[in-house]
Structures are given as structure tokens and as C-alpha cells.
Scaffold this motif. Structure first.
Motif, PDB file in Angstrom:
ATOM      1  N   THR A   5       0.828  -1.193   0.000  1.00 11.39           N
ATOM      2  CA  THR A   5       0.000   0.000   0.000  1.00 11.39           C
ATOM      3  C   THR A   5       0.866   1.247   0.000  1.00 11.39           C
ATOM      4  O   THR A   5       0.547   2.248  -0.658  1.00 11.39           O
ATOM      5  N   LEU A  49       0.722  -2.717  -6.320  1.00 11.53           N
ATOM      6  CA  LEU A  49       0.045  -3.642  -5.408  1.00 11.53           C
ATOM      7  C   LEU A  49       0.648  -5.040  -5.456  1.00 11.53           C
ATOM      8  O   LEU A  49       0.564  -5.797  -4.489  1.00 11.53           O
ATOM      9  N   ALA A 217      -7.067  -2.788   1.768  1.00  8.82           N
ATOM     10  CA  ALA A 217      -6.806  -1.369   1.530  1.00  8.82           C
ATOM     11  C   ALA A 217      -8.007  -0.739   0.849  1.00  8.82           C
ATOM     12  O   ALA A 217      -8.718  -1.392   0.079  1.00  8.82           O
ATOM     13  N   ARG A 225      -1.729  11.427  -1.979  1.00  5.99           N
ATOM     14  CA  ARG A 225      -1.702  10.667  -0.724  1.00  5.99           C
ATOM     15  C   ARG A 225      -2.201  11.474   0.455  1.00  5.99           C
ATOM     16  O   ARG A 225      -2.892  10.930   1.323  1.00  5.99           O
ATOM     17  N   TRP A 228      -5.947  11.065   1.235  1.00  8.35           N
ATOM     18  CA  TRP A 228      -6.553   9.752   1.435  1.00  8.35           C
ATOM     19  C   TRP A 228      -7.378   9.667   2.717  1.00  8.35           C
ATOM     20  O   TRP A 228      -8.229   8.783   2.840  1.00  8.35           O
TER      21      TRP A 228
END
Length: 251
Positions: A5, A49, A217, A225, A228
Motif C-alpha cells: 500500500t 500492489l 486497503a 496521498r 486519502w
């Protein structure tokens, strides 16, 4: 999985978000440009990922559309199979009939694959176009090998792009927005509320994913980011997340 992640988070920069937002302007008039850019970004997300090691994996793309994703994933070393119910979409991409050869005509509601058949199962911006998105999600989990990845990304209804080509008029209500679009353009929208477009919330997606016990996730697909955190705030996330990514690992 936290380290993986983090790999996705590192590429979630403001510059990337601005670049993708600019590409959205071309979705209708230059789909090759728009979907090509989105395909490359999606490959980068899935590769992150997979801890940077996609080669030799089999990826099933539910609702693969006209083949832009197929070319991008195969160039990255994955073995790609798309599922698409509309034959016109299968032949509409950059590879034409050659691209269609990599697709299976079927519904995401009943995937014609055995249990534990693929390493990665992806669905990009499809869940809001089906009546029962979580039935599709369960099918994606079924066909993915234990320890593999399911990546389900969809447009949140109350976000700014929830109305698709109807624009922000979806805040007036889906049916009203569709009628307004029809009066203005003389045709029904491709993403027609109640038949090919449905109101899917962030809360519903998170509740379904958590109920499986396999969620690893959840994050906004196009945000940097530092934004988030919006995923964790009820109500606010419906308006700010825009596109939610759910990452699950079947066990």
C-alpha cells in the motif's frame, strides 16, 4: 500488505492527480488519449500492489471495454483476459478484431471461469454501471486464487464525476439529470440513470468489502496521498472521494 500500500501511496502525488484530471477532458472527444492514459496509470497501480512483480501473472479484467487496458497490461508482462458483455465495445479499441480475441463475452454477474482461476481480478469503473455491484464483487473473489488480489474501483455517485457525461446535474437527481440531458442533446446519455448508471455509495462499497473479511486497503483512486484521509470520514467521503479503490486478498 502495508508495504505494498505504501508503494501505491508513493506514486499518489499532486502532479499525477493534476495530469489525470486534465486527461478527463478528452474522454468524449478523444477516447484513445483518455483511456490510454488511464490504462497506463492503472497498470502502475496494479504493479505497485503486486510489489513491483507483475510478470507471469494472469489478470482478469471485468468490464474490460475496448482493449486499451489489454495492450497496457500485456506490455507490463501480465497475461490478460477481459470480460465484456457488449461486442461493440470488444471491437472498438485500438486493436480491433485482434484485441477482441483477448476477451470473453460474458457478464460480470456470472463469470465463466473456475474457482481460483486467476492471480489478479480487476474491475475499473464498472460497479456503478451494474444493478448489483457486490454480486459482481463476490464473483471476482470466487475466481481469484487464495493470496491473489482483487482490485475493484468505481465512481462514487455523490462525487463530482458521479453523473458521468451528465455533469453536475446528477445532484438534481439521477432521473431528472438524464431527462435534462436528453432534452438538451436529443438522445439519451450513454450512462443512463436507472439502466446503465446507478447510485453506488462509498459507504456501501466499504461495508461490503469489510463484510468479506478480505479487505486490505481502500483509498481514493485519483487523489494525492495527503487526501486519502477522506476515505475514513462518513458522509464527507461521499462527496470528496470521487473514485474508490477496494483492494481485497482472497483467502
Amino acid at each position: 500488505m502495508p508495504a505494498v500500500t505504501d508503494a501505491v501511496a508513493r506514486r499518489a502525488t499532486l502532479a499525477r492527480s493534476v495530469r489525470l484530471l486534465g486527461e478527463f477532458r478528452f474522454e468524449q472527444r478523444d477516447p484513445a488519449r483518455f483511456y490510454g492514459a488511464l490504462a497506463q496509470d492503472t497498470v502502475a497501480m496494479v504493479t505497485a500492489l503486486l510489489d513491483g512483480d507483475p510478470a507471469g501473472r494472469t489478470l482478469l479484467d471485468v468490464g474490460g471495454g475496448p482493449g486499451y487496458f489489454a495492450d497496457a497490461f500485456e506490455a507490463a508482462g501480465l497475461s490478460y483476459v477481459g470480460v465484456e458483455p457488449d461486442p461493440r465495445e470488444m471491437h472498438a479499441g485500438p486493436a480491433g478484431d485482434r484485441g477482441a480475441a483477448r476477451f470473453v463475452r460474458a457478464s460480470g454477474m456470472a463469470l465463466p471461469f473456475a474457482d481460483d482461476a486467476v492471480d489478479v481480478c480487476l474491475s475499473s469503473n464498472v460497479a456503478e454501471h451494474v444493478r448489483d455491484p457486490w454480486r459482481m464483487g463476490r464473483e471476482m473473489l470466487r475466481v481469484t486464487k487464495p493470496g491473489g488480489l482483487v482490485v475493484l474501483s468505481y465512481t462514487v455517485w455523490l462525487g463530482p464525476f458521479g453523473g458521468h457525461e451528465m455533469g453536475l446535474t446528477h445532484y438534481l437527481g439521477g432521473a431528472r439529470a438524464a431527462e435534462r440531458y436528453t432534452r438538451r442533446h436529443g438522445r439519451r446519455p450513454k450512462n443512463d440513470y436507472g439502466s446503465s448508471l446507478f447510485a453506488v455509495s462509498a459507504a456501501d462499497g466499504l461495508a461490503w468489502a469489510q463484510s468479506t473479511g478480505m479487505l486490505v486497503a481502500a483509498f481514493p483512486r485519483y487523489h494525492p496521498r495527503w487526501a486519502w484521509w477522506t476515505t475514513r470520514v462518513p458522509v464527507l467521503r461521499e462527496f470528496l472521494v470521487s473514485n474508490l479503490v477496494l483492494v481485497l486478498r482472497p483467502s
